[in-house]
Structures are given as C-alpha cells and as structure tokens.
Write a protein that holds these residues in place. Structure first.
Motif, PDB file in Angstrom:
ATOM      1  N   GLU A  32       0.825  -1.205   0.000  1.00 54.74           N
ATOM      2  CA  GLU A  32       0.000   0.000   0.000  1.00 54.74           C
ATOM      3  C   GLU A  32       0.864   1.262   0.000  1.00 54.74           C
ATOM      4  N   ALA A  33       1.922   1.271   0.825  1.00 56.32           N
ATOM      5  CA  ALA A  33       2.806   2.443   0.877  1.00 56.32           C
ATOM      6  C   ALA A  33       3.504   2.655  -0.477  1.00 56.32           C
ATOM      7  N   TRP A  34       3.900   1.575  -1.111  1.00 53.16           N
ATOM      8  CA  TRP A  34       4.579   1.647  -2.412  1.00 53.16           C
ATOM      9  C   TRP A  34       3.655   2.232  -3.476  1.00 53.16           C
ATOM     10  N   LEU A  35       2.418   1.773  -3.521  1.00 47.43           N
ATOM     11  CA  LEU A  35       1.465   2.295  -4.514  1.00 47.43           C
ATOM     12  C   LEU A  35       1.147   3.763  -4.263  1.00 47.43           C
ATOM     13  N   ASN A  36       1.025   4.139  -3.017  1.00 43.33           N
ATOM     14  CA  ASN A  36       0.771   5.551  -2.699  1.00 43.33           C
ATOM     15  C   ASN A  36       1.950   6.424  -3.093  1.00 43.33           C
ATOM     16  N   GLU A  37       3.145   5.910  -2.873  1.00 44.72           N
ATOM     17  CA  GLU A  37       4.346   6.665  -3.247  1.00 44.72           C
ATOM     18  C   GLU A  37       4.413   6.853  -4.762  1.00 44.72           C
ATOM     19  N   LEU A  38       3.949   5.843  -5.489  1.00 45.10           N
ATOM     20  CA  LEU A  38       3.951   5.922  -6.965  1.00 45.10           C
ATOM     21  C   LEU A  38       2.756   6.697  -7.512  1.00 45.10           C
ATOM     22  N   ARG A  39       1.873   7.149  -6.625  1.00 38.94           N
ATOM     23  CA  ARG A  39       0.674   7.897  -7.028  1.00 38.94           C
ATOM     24  C   ARG A  39      -0.218   7.049  -7.940  1.00 38.94           C
ATOM     25  N   LEU A  40      -0.393   5.788  -7.542  1.00 38.59           N
ATOM     26  CA  LEU A  40      -1.247   4.884  -8.306  1.00 38.59           C
ATOM     27  C   LEU A  40      -2.465   4.528  -7.463  1.00 38.59           C
ATOM     28  N   ASN A  41      -3.621   4.869  -7.960  1.00 36.46           N
ATOM     29  CA  ASN A  41      -4.852   4.552  -7.239  1.00 36.46           C
ATOM     30  C   ASN A  41      -5.242   3.084  -7.486  1.00 36.46           C
ATOM     31  N   PHE A  42      -5.935   2.517  -6.509  1.00 38.83           N
ATOM     32  CA  PHE A  42      -6.382   1.131  -6.625  1.00 38.83           C
ATOM     33  C   PHE A  42      -7.669   0.991  -5.818  1.00 38.83           C
ATOM     34  N   GLU A  43      -8.393  -0.074  -6.099  1.00 38.61           N
ATOM     35  CA  GLU A  43      -9.644  -0.318  -5.377  1.00 38.61           C
ATOM     36  C   GLU A  43      -9.414  -1.111  -4.096  1.00 38.61           C
ATOM     37  N   GLU A  44      -8.582  -2.149  -4.178  1.00 33.20           N
ATOM     38  CA  GLU A  44      -8.424  -3.051  -3.028  1.00 33.20           C
ATOM     39  C   GLU A  44      -7.103  -3.800  -3.125  1.00 33.20           C
ATOM     40  N   ILE A  45      -6.518  -4.085  -1.955  1.00 37.54           N
ATOM     41  CA  ILE A  45      -5.357  -4.963  -1.871  1.00 37.54           C
ATOM     42  C   ILE A  45      -5.784  -6.198  -1.096  1.00 37.54           C
ATOM     43  N   ALA A  46      -5.620  -7.378  -1.680  1.00 38.23           N
ATOM     44  CA  ALA A  46      -5.933  -8.633  -0.987  1.00 38.23           C
ATOM     45  C   ALA A  46      -4.630  -9.414  -0.801  1.00 38.23           C
ATOM     46  N   THR A  47      -4.339  -9.808   0.437  1.00 35.25           N
ATOM     47  CA  THR A  47      -3.123 -10.572   0.697  1.00 35.25           C
ATOM     48  C   THR A  47      -3.478 -12.010   1.055  1.00 35.25           C
ATOM     49  N   TYR A  48      -2.563 -12.924   0.756  1.00 33.88           N
ATOM     50  CA  TYR A  48      -2.758 -14.353   1.000  1.00 33.88           C
ATOM     51  C   TYR A  48      -1.460 -14.930   1.540  1.00 33.88           C
ATOM     52  N   ILE A  49      -1.603 -15.933   2.408  1.00 36.68           N
ATOM     53  CA  ILE A  49      -0.398 -16.594   2.916  1.00 36.68           C
ATOM     54  C   ILE A  49      -0.723 -18.021   3.309  1.00 36.68           C
ATOM     55  N   THR A  50       0.152 -18.939   2.918  1.00 36.21           N
ATOM     56  CA  THR A  50       0.083 -20.333   3.347  1.00 36.21           C
ATOM     57  C   THR A  50       1.516 -20.723   3.713  1.00 36.21           C
ATOM     58  N   PRO A  51       1.739 -21.917   4.234  1.00 37.81           N
ATOM     59  CA  PRO A  51       3.115 -22.283   4.583  1.00 37.81           C
ATOM     60  C   PRO A  51       4.089 -22.214   3.407  1.00 37.81           C
ATOM     61  N   ARG A  52       3.574 -22.329   2.157  1.00 34.33           N
ATOM     62  CA  ARG A  52       4.463 -22.421   0.993  1.00 34.33           C
ATOM     63  C   ARG A  52       4.396 -21.205   0.079  1.00 34.33           C
ATOM     64  N   ARG A  53       3.752 -20.138   0.519  1.00 30.95           N
ATOM     65  CA  ARG A  53       3.632 -18.985  -0.379  1.00 30.95           C
ATOM     66  C   ARG A  53       3.105 -17.770   0.371  1.00 30.95           C
ATOM     67  N   PHE A  54       3.417 -16.588  -0.143  1.00 30.89           N
ATOM     68  CA  PHE A  54       2.660 -15.390   0.215  1.00 30.89           C
ATOM     69  C   PHE A  54       2.397 -14.617  -1.074  1.00 30.89           C
ATOM     70  N   ALA A  55       1.252 -13.947  -1.120  1.00 31.81           N
ATOM     71  CA  ALA A  55       0.831 -13.318  -2.379  1.00 31.81           C
ATOM     72  C   ALA A  55       0.004 -12.077  -2.098  1.00 31.81           C
ATOM     73  N   VAL A  56      -0.051 -11.210  -3.103  1.00 30.15           N
ATOM     74  CA  VAL A  56      -0.895 -10.030  -3.029  1.00 30.15           C
ATOM     75  C   VAL A  56      -1.567  -9.818  -4.382  1.00 30.15           C
ATOM     76  N   VAL A  57      -2.871  -9.534  -4.319  1.00 22.92           N
ATOM     77  CA  VAL A  57      -3.629  -9.191  -5.528  1.00 22.92           C
ATOM     78  C   VAL A  57      -4.068  -7.742  -5.397  1.00 22.92           C
ATOM     79  N   ILE A  58      -3.720  -6.932  -6.393  1.00 21.63           N
ATOM     80  CA  ILE A  58      -4.097  -5.523  -6.415  1.00 21.63           C
ATOM     81  C   ILE A  58      -5.224  -5.367  -7.437  1.00 21.63           C
ATOM     82  N   LYS A  59      -6.391  -5.001  -6.943  1.00 23.78           N
ATOM     83  CA  LYS A  59      -7.573  -4.961  -7.804  1.00 23.78           C
ATOM     84  C   LYS A  59      -7.829  -3.550  -8.322  1.00 23.78           C
ATOM     85  N   ASN A  60      -8.163  -3.489  -9.604  1.00 23.47           N
ATOM     86  CA  ASN A  60      -8.485  -2.221 -10.278  1.00 23.47           C
ATOM     87  C   ASN A  60      -7.421  -1.155 -10.042  1.00 23.47           C
TER      88      ASN A  60
END
Length: 697
Positions: A32-60
């Motif tokens: 979120e801080a990175w996108l704000n610094e880049l002046r990029l608007n977005f609708e939602e940030i969804a994060t995911y984590i399991t023992p074998r991965r972490f991920a983020v989906v940036i919507k719109n």
C-alpha cells in the motif's frame, strides 16, 4: 482512467507458522505504501499466505500515473539577476536543469524574500514501467530469522522456489536469486498440481481447485466450524486456544478437522501434563466435559482432505500414546525422589555462566524474599512460608517431567510439592513464581507466591545488569523487560508500599563480588532504576496517562507503585480543571525559583523581614505532620489538598516579597524557604514537568 488487476506471489519452502502473521501484515502495508508513493490509485489490496507462499492481488489498479505539475523553487532574485537586471548564470542554469528556459521563470515571495520559480510538467508513467519495482518490496520484507541457500547471498525466511507476477495476463519481468517470474504456481504439495494463471482475479479460485485455501482467515473458519460441528455431534466442550488456532491455520494449506482417542488410564496423569503433550507437542485441541475435566479424546487438523481420515486418526493416536506413556513414566519416576534430593542436584545446573548455578540463584532468591517480607512486615507464619517456598522454588527443574516438558516448570513443582506434603501456599508459590508469563497474563494469587515471584525476578534482572546483560532494541534473551513489568504489576495490584529503588540496592549487595568499583555500582543502580521507571511509565501509558504527567510523578523513588499511579491519575484530571490553575501556578513558581537555591541553604526564621515570608514558613511547618501522614497512607487526594494550604501564602509571598534581595543573607534565606517548600511539593510530584498550558490555555 483504465485499470488493471495485478498478482504477485512468492513460492517458498515451508515457512515457520510463528512468522506468518507478521509477514502478511508487512506485505499489505509495504504494498500500500509503495502504490501511494507511486501515485497509483487502486480499489483493493488482498493478501494471501500459506506455509508455501505469500501473495498479493491488487484490484483495479490504474494503468498510468496521474500527470503532475510541480512548482520548483530556484535561487533568490538577487542571485538570479545581475546588477544590470539580466538573468545570471545561476538563473539560466536553474531553468535549463528543469527543462525550461528563462521565459518560463516567475517570481514569488517566500518569508519576505523574492525567489524565482518555474512550473514543471511531469508526465505520469505507465504501470508496465513501474510494476517490476515490486521486486524491492519482496526483498524489503524482514523476518526474525533468515537463511541463505545454495550459492546465493540473499538472506530470506526460506529458499524461493517460484515467482508469479502478472499485470492482467502479461508477465511482469524480474528475477530473484535466479528465479524468474512466470504465470505458473503450484497447488497442495501432495494433492495438487501445476497451475497456470492468466487472470489475477482467479488466483484464489484456481488454488482451491488444487487443494490450497490461500486465505488464512478462511482456513481458520474451516477449522473452527469443524470443531463446532464435533462439539454438537459428540456433546463435547473443545476450548479453542487462540495461539494454537493461529499456529495450526498456518501449518496447513487445506484443513480438515478430525478426532482421536487415548486410553482412560492416562487421565491419572496431571491435567496440565496431558494438555501440554497435546497442545505444545502435537498441536491437538484437548476435549473437556462441561465441568472442564478432560475426556480421553483429542481434536486435530489434517493438511488434506477427509479421505482415509480414520487411518490418519489412528496414526495420530499412536504418536500421542507414545508421548503419554513417556509422561506417565516420568511422573511415576519423579515421585520416587525427594525434594531435598532434587535440591542437591541444583548445584550442578548452571543458571548463567557468570552468575553461578541454580542453587546459587535459589539462595539469593531466599535472601531477597527475606528482605521483602521485612519491608512488608509480614507475620512469622507468612515469613516461614515465603522462606520455604523460596528455598525449594526450583527443585522441579531437575525432574524428568520438566526436563521433557520445559513448559511445565513451576506447574510440576506445585504438583510434586503437594504430593510430598508441603504446605498448600508453599506449593502454589512454586507455580506462581513464574507469573505473569506475559504483559496481560494472570498474576500470583497468594502473598507467598507474590513475594517469591518478585524476589526471583529481581535476582535475574539485577544479576544480568551486573554482568552486562542489558536489553537493547529487540534483544532481551532473559526477558528482563517482561520480568520488570511483572514486578511492578504485582506490587501495584497488591498496593504494597514496597520501595523498589531501595530494594534494588539490597539486591545489588548480593552481587558485590562481581563489581568492586563504587562508581560502577552507582551507574548500574541508575540503569536499573531507569529500567524499572520505564516499565512503570509503560503501565501508566496503557491507562491513558500523559507522558509529562508520568515524568512528573516518577521523579522520586519507586516507593509505592499504586500510589504513584493514583497521583498521576489525579494530576491528569487536574490538567483540565480550571479551578486548579491557581494552585498549579503557585507550586510551579516555587519549583522554578527554588532552582536558584543551593543545597546547603538552610532556613533561619530570625532573618525573616516580611510578614508574608513568616506566614509562609509557619504554614509550611504546620502542614508537614499531616502531609507526611497522608503520604504514608498513600492518599493522593488528601496529600494534594493538604499541600494546597500553601497556595495562598505562596501567592502573598510573591506579591509582597522581593526574593532576590540585595542583602545576600536575606536573599539566601528566602531561597532556602522556597527550596524547603519545593522539596515538599516534589514529594508529591514535580509539577513543573507538566505542560499545563496545553490544556488550560
């Protein structure tokens, strides 16, 4: 403005469950801080984590930065123009540096000085150029423990196995440790397969088809729903330990709840042992009846489907049976020994290399406990119980049970002490010495346990400070902050008039062989006192008391924590009480002017010239007995009320008396009077430390 959807996933070898909550929080916040610094608007940030991965989906996410017009300040006018009014080299260079020429320059006044400015148009970049920078976000994540692998220099939580980075259907190119981004991820290690992702919004759905629930909260709900279903079907009570639940949800990618059983004969083992075996060693949820007594069943979570769940259950039963057989053996063997036999072995168990053995520690704890009982003026029966509890407080550390289940130190001490016929309070104190186990945990219930707990913690803290083991940053291997907090919490809860500052001196004497230099002892004492005051300040901040008020009440010794807190709360209320303004101004004026006095100044009533100084001195002398009594009884309101009898004489004194008289004897005598009055005020608090104006203006 057009938008896109973006996915980043980092595939890893299995991460430790205890690090995963913080990792997911970091991922969200840094993205979120990175996108704000880049002046990029977005609708939602969804994060995911399991023992074998972490991920983020940036919507719109918008596909291009907004264009920007920036006003750039240059040199002052006198530098930008020469004596003939022509543009100087500085002005020409400034305009060229901004991609402009001198025709674009205009003037603006800033703080009374004219400066040259230009307006600079910055065209927004497309996200295609910016998204590869997310590599730095991944590398900026920090973890309590890192590792290197193969011939790589990167230190990371676990080796990176794959990277997914998609801007809609297009791969975002970058690499980390030789692993290049792609659109391919992987499902459950045993049940799933390779997954090709063409749309970031399908990420969660595609993973679930391959037996991975990417959302940690969904995994938690599946577990709690499964437990609730069992409770209804079986009529059980299955308490959900939040710490265990949080760990289990991060140990699996596809949770399935199941249950197993163990032999009723094991129920003769202490309940705490069974629960520890299940929770700490096997990550099982114990099963109870409505009265809190254990049933011979457990609930566990499988990382997979319900296929062949009976086989899984039998396997877990076999593992637990072996654990409980060991526990039963240890329990029976420990009872064949005596407390005295165990105490003899403590001399062979090292507490800390420079601080001796556990036996040495037990001896010191007994001495410290004796000092505390004297300060508290406990009766002989209580003193004897405290002494016995302190002497045997560590005997269980050499038992088989505690050697196998370290979490049960103190708990088994109490159990065995009861079996060996020790007094109930003495036995309970052995367990209570370790309380509180964290900032909000349970405190000792008994006086005996409270004294032994304080003594044990003071020994550890003072000993560590003496040999140079002092907490710094996140480093606190002996949990000294928590232990100091525990001391203050216990003393405060019991409203004991226990002078911690004085007590620290007594404890330091037990470590005199470690330090011979007097100045070094004083320096360590100052460090210790500051350390405890910081913990006291932490507790008061938790109660919403302002920092300056806390500073005001902590100028004196830590002689009565509950009284200090009561004074702080009272002064916090007075900040917004306009009727107190007159008193505050009188007290603060005395405190400020008294700083001009020297410590050796003594009041001589024969040197008083003005009636106002005589009157102030008389009132000062008259209130001292009542004021002293109110401080001893820890009555904050009464103490401040008695002190307030000085207010009118103080104002009259200042209105009609020149403190800094030309006659040096009169001047010093008046300063001595103010010093004497200020010393009484400071016994309550240094009111000059409080920023009264911020509330009363």
């Amino acid at each position: 403005m057009t938008t896109t959807n973006v996915l980043f996933e980092v595939g890893l070898e299995e991460m430790p469950a205890r690090f995963m909550n913080h990792t997911e929080v970091q991922l969200r916040e840094k993205t979120e801080a990175w996108l704000n610094e880049l002046r990029l608007n977005f609708e939602e940030i969804a994060t995911y984590i399991t023992p074998r991965r972490f991920a983020v989906v940036i919507k719109n996410l918008q596909t291009k930065q907004a264009d920007q017009e920036e006003e750039v300040k240059g040199p002052a006018e006198k530098i930008a123009k020469d004596e003939n009014g022509n543009w100087s080299k500085a002005a020409i260079g400034f305009s060229k540096g901004q991609g402009k020429d001198v025709d674009d320059i205009y003037f603006k006044e800033v703080n009374g000085t004219n400066y040259i400015f230009v307006k600079k148009f910055i065209e927004g970049k497309k996200v295609d150029e910016l998204l590869p920078q997310f590599k730095e976000i991944i590398l900026s994540l920090h973890f309590p423990k890192n590792m290197r692998w193969a011939n790589q220099n990167l230190r990371f939580i676990r080796p990176i196995k794959w990277l997914v980075a998609l801007n809609h259907e297009n791969i975002i190119p970058f690499e980390i440790t030789g692993v290049e981004t792609d659109r391919v991820t992987y499902g459950h290690r045993f049940l799933g397969g390779e997954i090709v992702i063409n749309d970031p919004l399908q990420y969660e759905e595609l993973l679930e088809k391959e037996y991975v629930i990417a959302d940690a909260e969904k995994r938690e709900k599946l577990i709690t729903d499964g437990i609730s279903k069992l409770e209804k079907v079986k009529g059980w009570n299955i308490p959900i330990d939040e710490g265990l639940l949080n760990e289990v949800k991060h140990l699996v990618e596809y949770p399935t709840v199941f249950f197993g059983a163990y032999d009723k004969a094991f129920l003769q083992i202490p309940k705490e042992v069974l629960i520890t075996s299940m929770k700490e060693h096997q990550r099982y949820f114990p099963v109870q009846d409505s009265q809190g007594e254990l049933y011979p069943f457990f609930v566990a979570v499988r990382n997979g489907t319900s296929d062949h769940i009976e086989t899984v259950s039998r396997g877990n039963e076999k593992v637990l049976r072996a654990r409980l057989q060991d526990a039963q053996f240890f329990y029976e063997e420990d009872q064949k020994l005596s407390i005295e036999r165990n105490l003899d072995q403590l001399s062979r168990m090292v507490f800390q290399e420079k601080l001796g053995t556990i036996a040495d520690k037990s001896e010191r704890v007994t001495n410290i406990a004796s000092i505390i009982t004297a300060q508290l003026q406990l009766n002989d029966e209580e003193k004897n119980k405290v002494t016995r509890a302190a002497q045997i407080s560590k005997f269980d550390l050499v038992t088989n049970m505690v050697n196998e289940f370290t979490e049960l130190q103190g708990v088994m001490g109490r159990k065995y002490a009861e079996i060996f016929g020790e007094d109930e309070e003495v036995a309970k104190a052995i367990e209570e010495q370790y309380m509180p186990k964290n900032a909000n945990a349970e405190l000792p219930e008994t006086i005996v346990g409270s004294v032994v707990s304080i003594a044990d913690k003071l020994d550890t803290i003072v000993g560590c400070f003496t040999v140079g083991i002092i907490p710094s940053g996140s480093q606190d291997p002996y949990a000294l902050r928590r232990q100091a907090l525990g001391v203050i919490q216990i003393v405060g809860r019991r409203k004991w008039n226990l002078n911690i500052s004085e007590l620290l001196y007594h404890v330091q004497k037990l470590f005199e062989t470690h330090i011979s230099d007097h100045s070094q002892k004083e320096e360590i004492h100052k460090q210790l006192e500051t350390f405890f005051k910081q913990r006291a300040a932490y507790i008061m901040k938790e109660e919403k008391i302002e920092s300056d008020v806390i500073d005001a009440v902590l100028v004196n010794d830590l002689d009565n924590i509950s009284f200090i807190t009561a004074k702080a709360k009272l002064l916090s209320e007075k900040r917004s009480d306009t009727s107190f303004k007159d008193k505050q101004e009188a007290f603060v004026r005395v405190l400020n002017l008294a700083k001009k006095a020297e410590d050796h100044f003594q009041v001589n009533p024969e040197l008083f010239v003005k009636e106002e100084e005589k009157n102030l001195y008389q009132v000062y002398e008259s209130i001292k007995p009542d004021y002293k009594a109110s401080l001893q009884t820890s009555n904050a309101g009464e103490s401040l009320e008695i002190l307030s009898r000085l207010v009118q004489p103080i104002h009259q004194f200042f209105d009609n008396t020149m403190v800094m008289d030309d006659d040096i004897q009169i001047r010093e005598n008046r300063l001595a009077l103010l010093l004497a009055v200020s010393q009484q005020i400071i016994k309550f608090a240094d009111l000059a430390e409080i920023n009264w104006k911020q509330v009363q203006s």
